[in-house]
Design a protein around this motif. Structure first.
Motif, PDB file in Angstrom:
ATOM      1  N   UNK A   1       0.842  -1.173   0.000  1.00 11.97           N
ATOM      2  CA  UNK A   1       0.000   0.000   0.000  1.00 11.97           C
ATOM      3  C   UNK A   1       0.889   1.239   0.000  1.00 11.97           C
ATOM      4  N   UNK A   2       0.838   2.065  -1.060  1.00 12.01           N
ATOM      5  CA  UNK A   2       1.669   3.265  -1.112  1.00 12.01           C
ATOM      6  C   UNK A   2       1.204   4.288  -0.079  1.00 12.01           C
ATOM      7  N   UNK A   3       2.151   5.071   0.389  1.00 13.09           N
ATOM      8  CA  UNK A   3       1.850   6.101   1.374  1.00 13.09           C
ATOM      9  C   UNK A   3       1.447   7.378   0.635  1.00 13.09           C
ATOM     10  N   UNK A   4       0.312   7.936   1.004  1.00 12.28           N
ATOM     11  CA  UNK A   4      -0.153   9.189   0.442  1.00 12.28           C
ATOM     12  C   UNK A   4       0.397  10.308   1.323  1.00 12.28           C
ATOM     13  N   UNK A   5       0.812  11.404   0.708  1.00 13.81           N
ATOM     14  CA  UNK A   5       1.482  12.475   1.440  1.00 13.81           C
ATOM     15  C   UNK A   5       0.704  12.946   2.666  1.00 13.81           C
ATOM     16  N   UNK A   6      -0.606  13.044   2.586  1.00 12.81           N
ATOM     17  CA  UNK A   6      -1.387  13.565   3.703  1.00 12.81           C
ATOM     18  C   UNK A   6      -2.139  12.470   4.447  1.00 12.81           C
ATOM     19  N   UNK A   7      -1.739  11.216   4.292  1.00 13.01           N
ATOM     20  CA  UNK A   7      -2.409  10.129   5.000  1.00 13.01           C
ATOM     21  C   UNK A   7      -2.177  10.280   6.494  1.00 13.01           C
ATOM     22  N   UNK A   8      -3.228  10.053   7.280  1.00 16.44           N
ATOM     23  CA  UNK A   8      -3.117  10.189   8.731  1.00 16.44           C
ATOM     24  C   UNK A   8      -3.155   8.821   9.381  1.00 16.44           C
ATOM     25  N   UNK A   9      -2.288   8.639  10.330  1.00 11.93           N
ATOM     26  CA  UNK A   9      -2.242   7.423  11.128  1.00 11.93           C
ATOM     27  C   UNK A   9      -2.263   7.833  12.586  1.00 11.93           C
ATOM     28  N   UNK A  10      -3.061   7.152  13.374  1.00 12.15           N
ATOM     29  CA  UNK A  10      -3.092   7.403  14.808  1.00 12.15           C
ATOM     30  C   UNK A  10      -2.451   6.227  15.509  1.00 12.15           C
ATOM     31  N   UNK A  11      -1.579   6.522  16.456  1.00 20.01           N
ATOM     32  CA  UNK A  11      -0.933   5.480  17.248  1.00 20.01           C
ATOM     33  C   UNK A  11      -1.117   5.837  18.719  1.00 20.01           C
ATOM     34  N   UNK A  12      -1.045   4.823  19.535  1.00 17.31           N
ATOM     35  CA  UNK A  12      -1.197   5.026  20.975  1.00 17.31           C
ATOM     36  C   UNK A  12       0.166   5.230  21.612  1.00 17.31           C
ATOM     37  N   UNK A  13       0.255   6.202  22.498  1.00 13.23           N
ATOM     38  CA  UNK A  13       1.486   6.428  23.240  1.00 13.23           C
ATOM     39  C   UNK A  13       1.513   5.394  24.364  1.00 13.23           C
ATOM     40  N   UNK A  14       2.526   4.557  24.356  1.00 17.75           N
ATOM     41  CA  UNK A  14       2.665   3.493  25.342  1.00 17.75           C
ATOM     42  C   UNK A  14       3.407   4.007  26.570  1.00 17.75           C
ATOM     43  N   UNK A  15       3.631   3.106  27.523  1.00 19.89           N
ATOM     44  CA  UNK A  15       4.374   3.493  28.716  1.00 19.89           C
ATOM     45  C   UNK A  15       5.757   3.991  28.301  1.00 19.89           C
ATOM     46  N   UNK A  16       6.302   4.867  29.065  1.00 20.46           N
ATOM     47  CA  UNK A  16       7.607   5.480  28.809  1.00 20.46           C
ATOM     48  C   UNK A  16       7.628   6.290  27.516  1.00 20.46           C
ATOM     49  N   UNK A  17       6.457   6.635  26.974  1.00 22.43           N
ATOM     50  CA  UNK A  17       6.402   7.495  25.789  1.00 22.43           C
ATOM     51  C   UNK A  17       6.647   6.789  24.474  1.00 22.43           C
ATOM     52  N   UNK A  18       6.635   5.472  24.451  1.00 19.60           N
ATOM     53  CA  UNK A  18       6.912   4.729  23.217  1.00 19.60           C
ATOM     54  C   UNK A  18       5.717   4.770  22.273  1.00 19.60           C
ATOM     55  N   UNK A  19       6.010   4.901  20.988  1.00 20.67           N
ATOM     56  CA  UNK A  19       4.987   4.775  19.954  1.00 20.67           C
ATOM     57  C   UNK A  19       5.501   3.807  18.895  1.00 20.67           C
ATOM     58  N   UNK A  20       4.591   3.212  18.170  1.00 21.18           N
ATOM     59  CA  UNK A  20       4.978   2.332  17.066  1.00 21.18           C
ATOM     60  C   UNK A  20       4.605   3.023  15.760  1.00 21.18           C
ATOM     61  N   UNK A  21       5.605   3.283  14.933  1.00 19.15           N
ATOM     62  CA  UNK A  21       5.352   3.870  13.617  1.00 19.15           C
ATOM     63  C   UNK A  21       4.792   2.762  12.738  1.00 19.15           C
ATOM     64  N   UNK A  22       3.671   3.007  12.042  1.00 15.69           N
ATOM     65  CA  UNK A  22       3.071   1.958  11.210  1.00 15.69           C
ATOM     66  C   UNK A  22       4.084   1.365  10.220  1.00 15.69           C
ATOM     67  N   UNK A  23       3.979   0.055  10.015  1.00 16.39           N
ATOM     68  CA  UNK A  23       4.934  -0.683   9.175  1.00 16.39           C
ATOM     69  C   UNK A  23       5.064  -0.086   7.775  1.00 16.39           C
TER      70      UNK A  23
END
Length: 98
Positions: A1-23
């Motif tokens: 799936x190609x990334x569109x310039x303005x595509x929005x992704x929401x991620x949850x901030x985990x403990x210690x401030x960690x986030x997972x950037x979508x694959x």
């Protein structure tokens, strides 16, 4: 799936401030290799993540000021036509010996 310039992704901030950037984003930006780095910038109420590709230690010599100066000199010499062309190995070796 190609990334569109303005595509929005929401991620949850985990403990210690960690986030997972979508694959898909990691793959698109070259962040899917171990040791990949992201620059974190706080700006006007936003958090900006900028991919940063570190230079491998065994290639750091290429990016020294001295080596980059020599690269510019070589580019200038090529642009000015100050080059020798050898059509075979013997001709190259003869030119080096002269």
């Amino acid at each position: 799936m190609p990334i569109v310039a303005d595509e929005r992704n929401f991620v949850t901030v985990q403990s210690r401030g960690l986030i997972a950037i979508p694959a898909a984003v990691r793959r698109h930006l070259g962040l899917d290799t171990p040791g990949a780095q992201v620059e974190v910038i706080e700006r006007e109420g936003e958090i900006v993540l900028r991919p940063h590709v570190a230079v491998p230690a065994d290639q750091a010599w290429f990016w020294t000021e001295r080596w980059q100066r020599m690269e510019r000199e070589a580019d200038d010499a090529i642009g000015a036509g100050r080059v020798a062309i050898a059509h075979d190995v013997d001709e190259l070796l003869d030119d080096l010996d002269s």
